[in-house]
Design a protein around this motif. Sequence first.
Motif, short mmCIF file in Angstrom:
data_model
loop_
_atom_site.label_atom_id
_atom_site.label_comp_id
_atom_site.label_asym_id
_atom_site.label_seq_id
_atom_site.Cartn_x
_atom_site.Cartn_y
_atom_site.Cartn_z
N UNK A 88 17.42 -28.96 -22.80
CA UNK A 88 17.65 -28.93 -21.34
C UNK A 88 17.15 -27.63 -20.73
N UNK A 89 17.41 -26.54 -21.43
CA UNK A 89 17.00 -25.24 -20.90
C UNK A 89 15.47 -25.14 -20.85
N UNK A 90 14.83 -25.65 -21.88
CA UNK A 90 13.37 -25.61 -21.91
C UNK A 90 12.79 -26.45 -20.77
N UNK A 91 13.41 -27.59 -20.54
CA UNK A 91 12.99 -28.44 -19.41
C UNK A 91 13.11 -27.68 -18.10
N UNK A 92 14.26 -27.02 -17.95
CA UNK A 92 14.51 -26.28 -16.71
C UNK A 92 13.48 -25.17 -16.53
N UNK A 93 13.15 -24.49 -17.62
CA UNK A 93 12.16 -23.42 -17.54
C UNK A 93 10.80 -23.99 -17.14
N UNK A 94 10.53 -25.17 -17.68
CA UNK A 94 9.25 -25.81 -17.34
C UNK A 94 9.22 -26.10 -15.84
N UNK A 95 10.35 -26.56 -15.32
CA UNK A 95 10.42 -26.84 -13.89
C UNK A 95 10.30 -25.58 -13.05
N UNK A 244 19.26 -22.98 -14.56
CA UNK A 244 19.08 -23.23 -15.99
C UNK A 244 20.43 -23.66 -16.55
N UNK A 245 20.48 -24.80 -17.23
CA UNK A 245 21.77 -25.28 -17.74
C UNK A 245 22.40 -24.28 -18.71
N UNK A 246 23.64 -24.01 -18.51
CA UNK A 246 24.34 -23.07 -19.39
C UNK A 246 25.84 -23.38 -19.42
N UNK A 247 26.49 -23.10 -18.26
CA UNK A 247 27.91 -23.43 -18.17
C UNK A 247 28.01 -24.97 -18.19
N UNK A 248 28.84 -25.47 -19.06
CA UNK A 248 29.04 -26.92 -19.18
C UNK A 248 27.75 -27.69 -19.48
#
Lengths: 588, 468
Positions: A88-95, A244-248
């Motif tokens: 998820x985090x990698x996806x968010x960074x890509x975005x 960036x997804x982190x909390x929950x």
Amino acid sequence: SVLEEFQMEEFKERCTQCEAVSWGLTDEGKYYCTSCHNVTERSKEVINSDIIPNAQIKALNRGLKRKNNSEKGWDWYVCEGFQHILYQQAEALKNLGVGPELKNDVLHNFWKRYLQKSKQAYCKNPVYTTGRKPTVLEDNLSHSDWASEPELPSDVNSPFLESGMESQSDVHTRKSLRISKALQSETSVCSGSLDGVEYSQRKEKGLVKMTVPQTLAFCYLSLLWQREAITLSDLLRFVEEDHIPYINAFQHFPEQMKLYGRDRGIFGTESWPNYDDIYKKTIEVATFLDLPRFPDITEDCYLHPNILCMKYLMEVNLPDEMHSLTCHVVKMTGMGEADFLTFDPIAKVAKTVKYDVQAVAVIVVVLKLLFLLDDNLEWSLSNLAEKHNEKNKKDKPWFNFRKWYQIMKKAFDEKKQNWEEARAKYLWKSEKPLYYSYVDKPVAYKKREMVVNLQKQFSTLVDSTPTAGKKSPSSFQFNWTEEDTERTCFHGHSLQGVLKEKGQSLLTKNSLYWLSTQKFCRCYCTHVTTYEESNYSLSYQFILNLFSFLLRIKASLLHEEVSLVEKELFKKKYSVTKKKSKSKKRRR
Amino acid sequence: MSRAASLPVIYSAQSVIGMSDFSEELKGPVTDDEQVETSVLSGAGMHFPWLQTYIETVAIGGKRKKDFAQTTSACLSFIQEALLKHQWQQAAEYMHSYFQTLEDSDSYKRQAAPEIIWKLGSEILFYHPKSNVETFNTFADRMKNIGIMNYLKISLQHALYLLHHGMLEDAKRKLSEAETWRHGEKTSSREILINLIQAYKGLLQYYTWSKKKRELSKLDKDDYAYSAVAQDVFNHSWKTSVNISALIKMPGVWDPFVKSYVEMLEFYGDRDGAQEVLTNYAYDEKFPSNPNAHIYLYNFLKRQKAPRSKLISVLKILYQIVPSHKLMLEFHTLLRKSEKEEHHKLGLEVLFGVLDFAGCTKNITAWKYLAKYVKKTLMGNHLVWVQEEWKSRKNWWPSFHFSYFWAKSDWKEDTALACEKAFVAGLLLGKGCRYFRYILKQDHQILGKKIKRMKRSVKKYSIVNPRL
């Protein structure tokens, strides 16, 4: 035996009223709480086995079993959970605009290496098989739902996929674990993941265990490897701003991945990441992974102090002309060298540069060189600038420190206030509540529902115009433009008032300097300096507070960095330890 | 009805701001006498909210607090600030986030959350312009059912809120609901709450009863409706007495309950019962000291035409608690009429005592009594008594009562008062005293004779120049 199984399924949930687990039966066969007399809808269907035909029990039993399966969800491992978060985090960074290689190659590679080093996968003897005889139980029904999960980095087309995520031993592990889980569930199930309990008990020397903050260390390492234009403080700020997804992050796990018990401690987070902590974890992870020297940070990299200084000068509305001075300091201290800047985890002492903190520290040093920041000289220089600007309205204006301070103070206070308010309003709890055990589940869900209802009720009392949703991510927090008449933009102002020509060189009018730290601490405590605010001038305090807010770090951390830059800059002075040190005059 | 049915302090302390205002509101105007009637649970445990936070920080030591804890406590401060500034909208906005403390992973905080949320939330809903009774009802019903700890407290406050909005029937229903609520173990704190709930229910019944009673008094005995109403009145009283009597047996200040209960007992002729209740209320040592208890008992005994000695003994206690009470003048009269010499001496003490209080300085009756009584005492050869009282007052009474300034202003405002005071001043300070001289100098046609008489008396009896 059917009956025995039935007893296992006895009503063990917590009372939704008083949270006790103490049930009695009413005359109608319904469960009621003996401590608060709350009567439930649930009723005990089997009161006396003699009366009820066997067939019915069997039917009931089957029904329960099936329900059981869907309630318990898929079998999954803790590391798969982290993999999901990383994905998820990698996806968010890509975005956010980071190149796709980060996700597909770098992060994936690091992660694979981690699984290997921590003996969780990609190795001969994965940790789970030790001391356990794999029981073969051919049951292809749920044969790794994970293998067919298309979203995971492991399935992204990459050279590592061919080797296959699931080795033969993996399959065995999975099965043996499934058995052990079945055994556990009869006593008291302590996690939704297969290995949650073991995972939290695992303690081996030299092992770096995955945690939620650790995922950011992985992200940052990948960004650093790719030399992306995102600093650590940017990354953490994006986390805080929910980009960036982190909390929950676990709430985006597939529906069938159930979390409870120990998983709560592993995946639940109630704090934002802390700069120092993630910085340390980054080094820890890189060392554990035994990574080679990272690609060089050269002058054209975003992380190079010259570029970062430019960025931060713009951010805090200081004149562009200051940039040549920061470059000079960088050069003199050797902080711009690739060897100094490049991260090398296998070097003797693995350390990486806090690029953002260091760049900001350089700017603070330059401000001290120009204005001394002793609550005196900066104001008299401001008077000069003011007079000059009044007389020469057509020329490029001289930089006026006082005016800058006034504008920045206002902007900073507003920003900080908004930030504090937004933090106070932050909603931490996920839609999927985490609970300790199955017994707690209904209580947790009821609480959640209650909170949601209360929130709904109160949101009707709030003004209909909602606060302008999520901020779009930006590496800049302040915005200064020439057009804005309310807030003066100082980018184009000149430093003429604080510099003087001498022959071919330009000197600072100010010839004094004071060191932020006279003596560095040599003891084993982690900080080499101490920052007692009240010992320093108000201007210095303001500037530290401003910058440390931008980076979301403690002022003391920046103070330490400033001292370290000074240590390099005034090497000789430090070795002689003279009390009064004069600024070096230098050429432009 | 007796709106003095004030909100009892159920919470041992205001750990969050807000509820205090709320309860003030609920109190409504005090319609009875000037006696301020309050209901306070006796022996309520003390609670220091600031100490708690202090202890928490100490316990944590150097460990970093979780951001969840930090932001929620910041949120609480923002709510409190908004409430102080009456920014209900902002408060509601922060409240929206504060609800998550119900899910706090710290079990201690999680358990404390419902009560805090109830206090803050009810305060917001009480004032918020977009809020109404319905919103409040929904909120209260939700909060009641989070855990079981707060059900009774919230039910009671919910009922009081409804009362404030004039919804008597709904309030009564809420109280009945709370009364019959099924719960776990009976703890002592819960028992008090149940008694309180029942007593409030009783108070509401009393209100209906006294309305009916008034109706009844308007009706003719031959009216066909009379017997029906009378029956009604009787029924109500029975229920009420059951509801109230349990509460007032427990130590505490239960003024409105006691008053209405006694009124009903008296109405039905149960004088012994009423007296027992009042005596117990006034004399039981477990009860906190409460002047009103003695006042009620005194008024009751007076109505019953009790012997003087009995009345004196009741007022003696009141004298010890509130020496400035207006009943003290009645007390003085009783003492004066008594045959015992010690009562006569006490009568003098009481008068001096009343005039020690700034609020009584313009009480002409008190001055008149004092003037007469000092003269009488001196005539009766009890100079020592007067000297004894004067000894502790001679340092401050002259400037407190008998300054030149007071002489001028008293004369301007109330000549009769000035005369009485002048007489006392003359007796105590001698004819040379400024106050006395000033009044003497005034030429007043009607009072002329009186002043002359006064002058003579002063010459004869003043303690400054005792007859040698």
